[in-house]
Motif scaffolding. Structure first.
Motif, short mmCIF file in Angstrom:
data_model
loop_
_atom_site.label_atom_id
_atom_site.label_comp_id
_atom_site.label_asym_id
_atom_site.label_seq_id
_atom_site.Cartn_x
_atom_site.Cartn_y
_atom_site.Cartn_z
N ARG A 96 -8.77 -1.11 1.36
CA ARG A 96 -7.92 0.05 1.08
C ARG A 96 -7.89 0.36 -0.41
O ARG A 96 -7.80 1.51 -0.81
N SER A 97 -7.91 -0.68 -1.26
CA SER A 97 -7.87 -0.41 -2.69
C SER A 97 -9.17 0.26 -3.15
O SER A 97 -9.16 1.12 -4.03
N ASP A 98 -10.28 -0.10 -2.52
CA ASP A 98 -11.54 0.58 -2.83
C ASP A 98 -11.49 2.06 -2.45
O ASP A 98 -12.06 2.91 -3.14
N MET A 99 -10.81 2.36 -1.35
CA MET A 99 -10.68 3.77 -0.95
C MET A 99 -9.90 4.55 -2.01
O MET A 99 -10.29 5.62 -2.43
N LEU A 100 -8.75 4.00 -2.42
CA LEU A 100 -7.91 4.71 -3.38
C LEU A 100 -8.65 4.89 -4.70
O LEU A 100 -8.59 5.95 -5.33
N ARG A 145 0.83 -1.21 0.00
CA ARG A 145 0.00 0.00 0.00
C ARG A 145 0.86 1.25 0.00
O ARG A 145 0.48 2.27 -0.58
N ALA A 167 -7.06 1.13 -9.88
CA ALA A 167 -6.33 0.37 -8.86
C ALA A 167 -7.27 -0.26 -7.84
O ALA A 167 -6.89 -0.49 -6.70
N MET A 178 -15.50 9.08 3.51
CA MET A 178 -15.29 9.63 2.18
C MET A 178 -16.55 9.67 1.34
O MET A 178 -16.83 10.65 0.65
N CYS A 193 -5.73 5.98 -10.18
CA CYS A 193 -6.31 5.52 -8.91
C CYS A 193 -7.56 4.69 -9.15
O CYS A 193 -7.76 3.64 -8.52
N THR A 202 -12.11 8.35 -8.51
CA THR A 202 -13.42 8.81 -8.97
C THR A 202 -13.64 10.27 -8.62
O THR A 202 -14.10 11.06 -9.45
N VAL A 229 -10.96 7.71 -4.48
CA VAL A 229 -10.25 8.99 -4.65
C VAL A 229 -10.10 9.30 -6.14
O VAL A 229 -10.30 10.43 -6.58
#
Lengths: 474, 474, 474
Positions: free
Chosen positions: B213-217, A213, B76, C86, B73, B222, B220
């Motif tokens: 965490r990859s869904d969060m990035l 990460r 990812a 978010m 992003c 989006t 971002v």
């Protein structure tokens, strides 16, 4: 109970509060607004939209994003030192910029005993700040925040004085700051890290490893720097076609070095696999290599070729030169700034000299004497009058020939490198003062030393001890 | 030892270095600066701040951020394919843009045997690049970087030729690129993925899952695309009120589709819970659906309604159409580009045709003939002289009626879809060449195949095997 | 099977779809384009590049980035509530802006029975949106998305009416919105959270903890807000030197508060260690404290000092006041908005009053009457004619003295705080309606409640239960 030597509880507040008192006192006594920001100086004919804010501010925000967000993310690549990378970048950048506003203001923006503050000073201060942050890359993870602040405290004046001397006496062309920014920052940082040599770290360190990460976030930082680099290289160019070229060349150079980075990463790493460290760093090399020539008529092909050469040099540097420097010359360059800023800065400077030697009126037309202002005829020269029929406001120059200008570039390069090495080494000795709380070897690259970390910080993977043996490639 | 067929060690460097040599040679021979970037062409009356750089550059950086940071992003989102999503996007985008500068330059910006390079070419090349990246979404995780570069190599010329043919012969209104960008990219990508069909992936794949965490990035990414989409839709509009409307409509359309995405995500997912895939994708649908009409007088309510309809169509597409396409038509559309770019592009095109049919002088005033330039009277028509009293610089047009313009739009839509499908299918066959190192089924969506991953990469959660059975919804 | 009371399946779609129908109907009936966006109103002498788009759009995108990306990341600091932070920010911001376009449009941009829409309305609506998002900070993790939408539905009109009343009747100077934005948002949010008091949360909550990666992303949000805050504080200033000063002062104020945040974080936390919560929040305090005086001649030293004082107040508030408010006054302020927006807003307002009292023609020259427009002489006053010889277009004002203007500022402050508290408390009672699906205590701060989370979501660290006892500092 005695305070631990690395505890920030007393030292950091004392340093910061004293600095802030000094800074606010200096601001109060010496700093006023410049013409563009002073209400009293707006006269009858002032047109609000002609304020320098509107030409400078878009570039300013781009550079702000690069410094705070881009650099912050890029430096967060270590798995257990993400807070340190991002947050000490924030702290150091903020302090360096304030300090540079004053010090550079003294050298470049003062008259009548006052520093005249406008956005242009802040942009220049951001360049000084970038210098400090590049040097920071050499010692990332091995320094306390207090050491970083002291480094900024010392580096900013050395940089500002060097910059002033070069601009005042040598008068060079260096649109993207290849000499003054990248070479200065690199050799200053190497000087510091040479003095701060830690032999045990050459054997590898369990925590000196990136994580999945953290590599992603660091790559986001690279992308941000990549996207805004044209603003960085062009902001101080002449407005108009010069700035337009600087944007184009930087874009082309970065594009070329990005492809080169991918090609060489696959070619040189085991198993033909890409490594994120290459993607994060080498892709940016082209931005530095086109720096010195960014505003010149080097042709699109020239910019592209420079980017590709820069990418190759940077990649080979990471692969072969950095390990050599660390083992043989005691230069532990954590982020490899010698590859990304040193080698590329040298290539850029040489390219700049070649482009200066090749520059002719045939290619540039009369605006040759704008781009290369010091080659413009001196006041009184009949050639100047003739040129002014084509470019009405052309300023008188020094009547330098291309060869003379090239020699001044060489002089500036040598002078800058010498001063930065000396400055860096001396700064390194200051940073060794025990009161600055340098982290012990075993607590390098560890956020737990300076931060109250969240509960999920530990949870080391069962593989993490293996890092000591096979992970020295970052 | 024989090289593994997916190893990049030889193939990638060979492809990249040969490409770079060809590109730099073509730049050297055919590319020069345009009027805005050539020092020699700055004459006596040139005003530096009138340089096109100052109108184009802010939009350029916005689009750069979208392509490199936003898209990077967004792609990812897979838990074990974050490097691939972000980094192959970077590689492909860089290559596609360079290549498009040359190919589009040949079609659109060449005269006197030279391509004249300015920032405007690069902006156009970024659009070609966006086309390639959208198509990339269909095959994410299932292609080697070499396949992606070859796809870009082939798609850019097909796109540039299509674009040139449509702009030269059909002359359509398409401010946000609904037809030329979104529909072309979608159907080209579907053509490619149709040929690259992998039956075993229809049964689910252990690694085809997003992570927290990859869904969060990805979200971002989006948000970045969402924020800058108005720049994308408006950059090629006429300056002034047309561009102003394009910004407003895009903002309103996105706002509407965002609310719709949340509403339908809650309504259609099990347990009334939101899914991040919907938030990441469906919220953006409004940006596409207002594309074709962005600069027209469709009224704020019209833009809002278009966004809401687009969001609903996109959401229903993800829910019902994508599974159908994958199982029945052998079209495995990894990121669902048919929902986000295809369905919405069709809606946008139809809306554009309706808005063209409804456009009248009553609503637009004389600037009807600026927004719809091909409806302006032909040179010599007395109506043109009359109009020029109101709009001094009005260019002569083709004297088309609204109906005629609408028919040309239909023709462009059909032509674009047909060419893109054929181009995509043929490209798909090329990508099947064994030397391009396509990943085997079991190593799809796995960064370990092409990257030297950090030590914490593995550490699979004990639940990860369950993904094979119940996680096909991403 | 009966629907779970917190399920969004029916409630959210119903609320959203009804809202969208109402909004699109209101748009259709009442909203048209303003002069800058209406094709019909572009006359003979319209210069395209003079369109307001070109002065407003760069600031607009900066503020968009702040609201959607910056705020979104900042609010994602909780380890198990990143999606909520978010994504609910995204949903709430989108809804609040649409709604504010209509409501503010009614109060401020309507004439002839129509709201005239241009980019300037959207910028103003973003400020209303910022108000809602700040208030959201008080109840983060403890509210359903439906509660947040209802809060936006109620807060926007109360805010818009207050803003209209203050601007129309009290006519204050408040460039950065210290009173109207920060104080209103803070006390409204505190009113809401007072009513929504959850006694059990005062004993700590297992999930109310940040995580290592979530802290990083949140810090990225802070950096984005930090970088673009000068745009936020300056966008509504007078163009020219006023806006230039607003940018400079905001930069200086933020720089000062950042250093203060680091110093006090080290001084006050156990072990002399920094905490990320301080870095994420307190560094931004200077942006608020210079708000009210951003465009005034407060001198660079003044801006710096204001930032440092603001940082100190904010830090002490987090440390001592927030726990007191939570335990004694039943005000559970999740993100500490009272420290970052309340205390700093008060300091800023008081500084504004002092700066107004100190303002003189000696310092500002005749442009005193532009910056403080209400102090300009009334129409017919000979002094006005005299001033117009120096500033040709000067508008007549109200002839207020400095003292009078200061009193109006006080009145606005009191009025705003009173209205916001009452509005917040009443809104809190509405949010308690059972049909809004408020999360039960044990499911607060838990993304699993409203999201279909990925498989790696659980995997709680073995330490996570300890959070209940010692992690109430976030």
């Amino acid at each position: 109970m005695k305070e631990h030597p690395t505890s920030l509880r007393v030292k950091l507040p004392v340093f910061v509060v004293v600095s802030q008192l000094v800074i606010v006192a200096l601001f109060a006594v010496f700093v006023t607004y410049d013409d563009q920001a002073d209400a009293r100086l707006q006269g009858n004919g002032t047109v609000a939209m002609d304020n320098a804010l509107y030409t400078d501010y878009p570039f300013f925000t781009d550079i702000q994003v690069m410094i705070f967000v881009g650099f912050g993310c890029l430096l967060a690549f270590l798995r257990q030192y993400g807070f340190g990378g991002m947050v000490f970048n924030f702290l150091t950048a903020t302090f360096a910029t304030q300090w540079a506003i004053l010090v550079q203001g003294y050298f470049q923006f003062s008259h009548d005993g006052q520093i005249h503050l406008g956005l242009i000073n802040v942009i220049n201060a951001e360049f000084a700040c970038a210098v400090v942050l590049i040097s920071f890359g050499a010692v990332l993870g091995k320094t306390s925040p207090l050491q970083l602040l002291v480094m900024a405290l010392l580096e900013v004046p050395v940089f500002a004085a060097t910059e002033w001397a070069v601009l005042t006496y040598l008068k060079i062309n260096d649109a993207g700051g290849s000499i003054l920014i990248h070479l200065f920052a690199c050799y200053f940082g190497l000087g510091v890290t040479f003095v701060l040599y830690r032999p045990r770290l050459n054997e590898g360190h369990a925590k000196e490893a990136s994580g999945y990460r953290s590599d992603m976030l660091s790559a986001v930082g690279t992308l941000i720097l990549w996207v805004f680099w044209p603003s960085f290289n062009s902001v101080l160019s002449l407005r108009g076609d010069d700035q337009h070229r600087a944007v184009l060349h930087t874009f082309l150079g970065l594009s070329a070095s990005t492809l080169t980075a991918f090609a060489l990463s696959a070619a040189l790493n085991k198993g033909g696999k890409l490594t994120m460290a290459d993607v994060q760093n080498v892709t940016l090399a082209g931005g530095v290599t086109v720096g010195a020539t960014a505003d010149m008529m080097i042709s699109p092909a020239g910019a592209y070729a420079l980017g590709a050469v820069g990418g190759a040099a940077c990649m080979l540097g990471y692969r072969y030169l950095s390990p050599f420097l660390a083992r043989r010359l005691r230069i532990q360059d954590q982020c490899g700034i010698h590859n990304l800023h040193g080698l590329t800065g040298l290539i850029s400077s040489v390219a700049g000299i070649c482009a200066i030697l090749a520059a002719s009126e045939e290619v540039y037309g009369p605006s040759l004497y704008e781009t290369f202002a010091h080659r413009a005829p001196v006041e009184g020269d009949p050639k100047l009058l003739e040129l002014r029929q084509q470019i009405p406001g052309l300023r008188a120059g020094l009547g330098r020939t291309a060869r003379e200008q090239a020699l001044y570039q060489v002089a500036a390069l040598v002078f800058t490198v010498v001063v930065s090495v000396i400055g860096g080494v001396l700064t390194g000795f200051v940073l060794k003062l025990p009161c600055l709380g340098s982290p012990p070897d075993e607590l390098c690259f560890d956020d737990d030393l300076f931060f109250d970390v969240p509960h999920d910080y530990e949870a080391p993977s069962p593989l993490s001890n293996k890092c000591t043996t096979d992970d020295s490639s970052v």
